[in-house]
Write a protein that holds these residues in place. Structure first.
Motif, PDB file in Angstrom:
ATOM      1  N   GLN A   1     -44.011  51.745   7.748  1.00  0.00           N
ATOM      2  CA  GLN A   1     -44.008  51.278   9.122  1.00  0.00           C
ATOM      3  C   GLN A   1     -44.142  49.764   9.218  1.00  0.00           C
ATOM      4  O   GLN A   1     -43.618  49.145  10.122  1.00  0.00           O
ATOM      5  CB  GLN A   1     -45.135  51.948   9.908  1.00  0.00           C
ATOM      6  CG  GLN A   1     -44.936  53.444  10.041  1.00  0.00           C
ATOM      7  CD  GLN A   1     -46.090  54.102  10.773  1.00  0.00           C
ATOM      8  OE1 GLN A   1     -47.138  53.512  10.990  1.00  0.00           O
ATOM      9  NE2 GLN A   1     -45.875  55.349  11.162  1.00  0.00           N
TER      10      GLN A   1
ATOM     11  N   LYS B   1     -41.710  62.819   1.933  1.00  0.00           N
ATOM     12  CA  LYS B   1     -41.071  61.563   2.302  1.00  0.00           C
ATOM     13  C   LYS B   1     -42.119  60.599   2.830  1.00  0.00           C
ATOM     14  O   LYS B   1     -43.040  60.995   3.528  1.00  0.00           O
ATOM     15  CB  LYS B   1     -40.006  61.786   3.371  1.00  0.00           C
ATOM     16  CG  LYS B   1     -38.777  62.469   2.873  1.00  0.00           C
ATOM     17  CD  LYS B   1     -37.722  62.462   3.941  1.00  0.00           C
ATOM     18  CE  LYS B   1     -36.444  63.029   3.387  1.00  0.00           C
ATOM     19  NZ  LYS B   1     -35.360  62.923   4.344  1.00  0.00           N
TER      20      LYS B   1
ATOM     21  N   HIS C   1     -42.531  57.009   4.987  1.00  0.00           N
ATOM     22  CA  HIS C   1     -41.903  56.050   5.884  1.00  0.00           C
ATOM     23  C   HIS C   1     -42.807  54.815   5.986  1.00  0.00           C
ATOM     24  O   HIS C   1     -43.964  54.931   6.377  1.00  0.00           O
ATOM     25  CB  HIS C   1     -41.702  56.638   7.289  1.00  0.00           C
ATOM     26  CG  HIS C   1     -40.760  57.797   7.294  1.00  0.00           C
ATOM     27  ND1 HIS C   1     -39.402  57.635   7.251  1.00  0.00           N
ATOM     28  CD2 HIS C   1     -40.990  59.135   7.328  1.00  0.00           C
ATOM     29  CE1 HIS C   1     -38.834  58.814   7.262  1.00  0.00           C
ATOM     30  NE2 HIS C   1     -39.773  59.756   7.305  1.00  0.00           N
TER      31      HIS C   1
END
Length: 86
Positions: free
Chosen positions: A6, A2, A4
């Motif tokens: 930011q 995964k 992410h």
């Protein structure tokens, strides 16, 4: 796996939709730039297209038409300058 996100930064670009000319016939500045009267390009200084087909920054053509020597003629083709309705 995964991922992410930011942080991200978006970038955009725009151009005037003008068929023929790429620079204002009066100030000789590209349409994507600003006329000598403005700080930022865009809606504060839109382009005006005459019925003759020539395009100019709004401030440039208003200043031109306001001079006595222009006689209301297009600075490019010397025809009577009338705005094209959009």
């Amino acid at each position: 796996m995964k991922v992410h996100v930011q942080k991200y930064s978006a970038v955009a670009t725009w151009k005037w939709d003008v068929a023929e000319d790429e620079v204002c016939g009066i100030c000789r500045v590209q349409f994507d730039g600003t006329c000598p009267s403005c700080k930022y390009p865009g809606e504060d200084c839109p382009l005006l297209v005459g019925k003759c087909g020539h395009s100019f920054h709004m401030h440039c053509i208003f200043d031109w038409i306001g001079t006595e020597s222009s006689k209301g003629l297009c600075p490019m083709c010397r025809q009577k300058f009338e705005f094209e309705e959009s």
